[in-house]
Write a protein that holds these residues in place. Structure first.
Motif, short mmCIF file in Angstrom:
data_model
loop_
_atom_site.label_atom_id
_atom_site.label_comp_id
_atom_site.label_asym_id
_atom_site.label_seq_id
_atom_site.Cartn_x
_atom_site.Cartn_y
_atom_site.Cartn_z
N ARG A 76 62.17 -33.67 82.46
CA ARG A 76 61.46 -32.62 83.18
C ARG A 76 62.48 -31.77 83.91
O ARG A 76 63.38 -32.29 84.56
CB ARG A 76 60.49 -33.24 84.17
CG ARG A 76 59.85 -32.24 85.11
CD ARG A 76 58.91 -32.91 86.03
NE ARG A 76 57.63 -32.96 85.31
CZ ARG A 76 56.51 -33.38 85.84
NH1 ARG A 76 56.49 -33.84 87.06
NH2 ARG A 76 55.41 -33.35 85.13
N GLU A 78 62.94 -28.70 86.73
CA GLU A 78 62.26 -28.00 87.82
C GLU A 78 63.18 -26.93 88.39
O GLU A 78 64.33 -27.22 88.70
CB GLU A 78 61.87 -28.99 88.92
CG GLU A 78 60.99 -30.11 88.44
CD GLU A 78 60.79 -31.21 89.47
OE1 GLU A 78 61.33 -31.08 90.60
OE2 GLU A 78 60.12 -32.19 89.14
N SER A 79 62.66 -25.70 88.48
CA SER A 79 63.42 -24.62 89.11
C SER A 79 62.45 -23.63 89.73
O SER A 79 61.29 -23.57 89.34
CB SER A 79 64.32 -23.91 88.10
OG SER A 79 63.58 -23.02 87.32
N GLU A 80 62.95 -22.88 90.71
CA GLU A 80 62.10 -21.88 91.37
C GLU A 80 61.70 -20.77 90.41
O GLU A 80 60.58 -20.30 90.43
CB GLU A 80 62.82 -21.29 92.58
CG GLU A 80 62.94 -22.25 93.73
CD GLU A 80 63.55 -21.60 94.95
OE1 GLU A 80 63.47 -20.35 95.07
OE2 GLU A 80 64.12 -22.33 95.77
N GLU A 81 62.64 -20.34 89.55
CA GLU A 81 62.37 -19.21 88.65
C GLU A 81 61.46 -19.58 87.49
O GLU A 81 60.66 -18.76 87.06
CB GLU A 81 63.68 -18.66 88.08
CG GLU A 81 64.60 -18.02 89.10
CD GLU A 81 65.52 -19.03 89.79
OE1 GLU A 81 66.37 -18.58 90.56
OE2 GLU A 81 65.38 -20.24 89.58
N GLY A 83 59.64 -22.75 87.21
CA GLY A 83 58.60 -23.73 87.50
C GLY A 83 59.01 -25.08 86.92
O GLY A 83 60.17 -25.43 86.86
N ILE A 84 58.02 -25.83 86.45
CA ILE A 84 58.26 -27.15 85.87
C ILE A 84 58.09 -27.07 84.36
O ILE A 84 57.04 -26.65 83.87
CB ILE A 84 57.30 -28.19 86.46
CG1 ILE A 84 57.52 -28.31 87.98
CG2 ILE A 84 57.48 -29.54 85.77
CD1 ILE A 84 56.49 -29.17 88.68
N ASN A 106 51.67 -23.57 78.25
CA ASN A 106 52.20 -23.39 79.59
C ASN A 106 53.70 -23.11 79.57
O ASN A 106 54.18 -22.21 80.25
CB ASN A 106 51.88 -24.61 80.45
CG ASN A 106 52.19 -24.40 81.90
OD1 ASN A 106 52.04 -23.31 82.42
ND2 ASN A 106 52.65 -25.44 82.56
N GLN A 110 55.55 -19.65 80.79
CA GLN A 110 56.50 -19.63 81.90
C GLN A 110 57.82 -18.96 81.49
O GLN A 110 58.36 -18.15 82.23
CB GLN A 110 56.77 -21.05 82.39
CG GLN A 110 55.62 -21.62 83.19
CD GLN A 110 55.86 -23.07 83.51
OE1 GLN A 110 55.52 -23.93 82.73
NE2 GLN A 110 56.43 -23.33 84.66
N SER A 113 57.27 -15.21 80.93
CA SER A 113 57.12 -14.54 82.21
C SER A 113 58.48 -14.32 82.88
O SER A 113 58.74 -13.25 83.43
CB SER A 113 56.22 -15.37 83.12
OG SER A 113 56.14 -14.79 84.39
N TYR A 114 59.35 -15.32 82.80
CA TYR A 114 60.69 -15.16 83.37
C TYR A 114 61.42 -14.00 82.69
O TYR A 114 62.00 -13.16 83.36
CB TYR A 114 61.50 -16.46 83.21
CG TYR A 114 62.97 -16.24 83.49
CD1 TYR A 114 63.43 -16.15 84.80
CD2 TYR A 114 63.88 -16.09 82.46
CE1 TYR A 114 64.77 -15.92 85.06
CE2 TYR A 114 65.22 -15.86 82.72
CZ TYR A 114 65.66 -15.77 84.01
OH TYR A 114 66.98 -15.52 84.27
#
Length: 128
Positions: A76, A78-81, A83-84, A106, A110, A113-114
């Motif tokens: 997994r 995880e990052s702010e830009e 997500g997960i 999903n 994500q 979108s980035y």
């Protein structure tokens, strides 16, 4: 000088496919250089790292600490830009690891979108 860590993998592999025209191996998706920081998790391990390149199907991370996961391990990120995101380790070389995303709707949303709203092509910092 920072410590050098190595990722342990049993079988390093690259995400490649055969090109029928020239018998050449090519990547499935175009990669873009990034400066995204995040955490990669495998069971009870968590290691900070930097996403060095990103595509719609996966990413390569440069790790800042020890990480012990074999090829085929589910991880997994995880990052702010971003997500997960969940994926599978495809290769490990030195302090770098390649992850192929589990392509559910999903994850693709994500990453798309980035690229649509946040991504700026990374240019070299040093000039001559």
């Amino acid at each position: 000088m920072p410590a050098t860590y190595r990722c342990k993998a049993t079988q390093p592999r690259m995400l490649v496919m055969e090109n029928a025209n020239f018998d050449m191996k090519t990547r499935r998706a175009e990669r873009s250089r990034t400066r995204i920081f995040g955490t990669i998790r495998y069971f009870n391990q968590a290691t900070q790292g930097r996403v060095i390149d990103l595509s719609e199907t996966g990413m390569a991370l440069e790790l800042h600490g020890p990480f012990h996961a074999a090829g085929g391990s589910r991880v997994r990120i995880e990052s702010e830009e971003l997500g997960i995101l969940e994926g599978t380790v495809k290769w490990c070389r030195g302090s770098r690891v390649g992850v192929q995303f589990n392509l559910n709707s999903n994850a693709l949303a994500q990453v798309s979108s980035y690229f649509r709203f946040f991504h700026q092509e990374v240019k070299p910092v040093l000039t001559r």
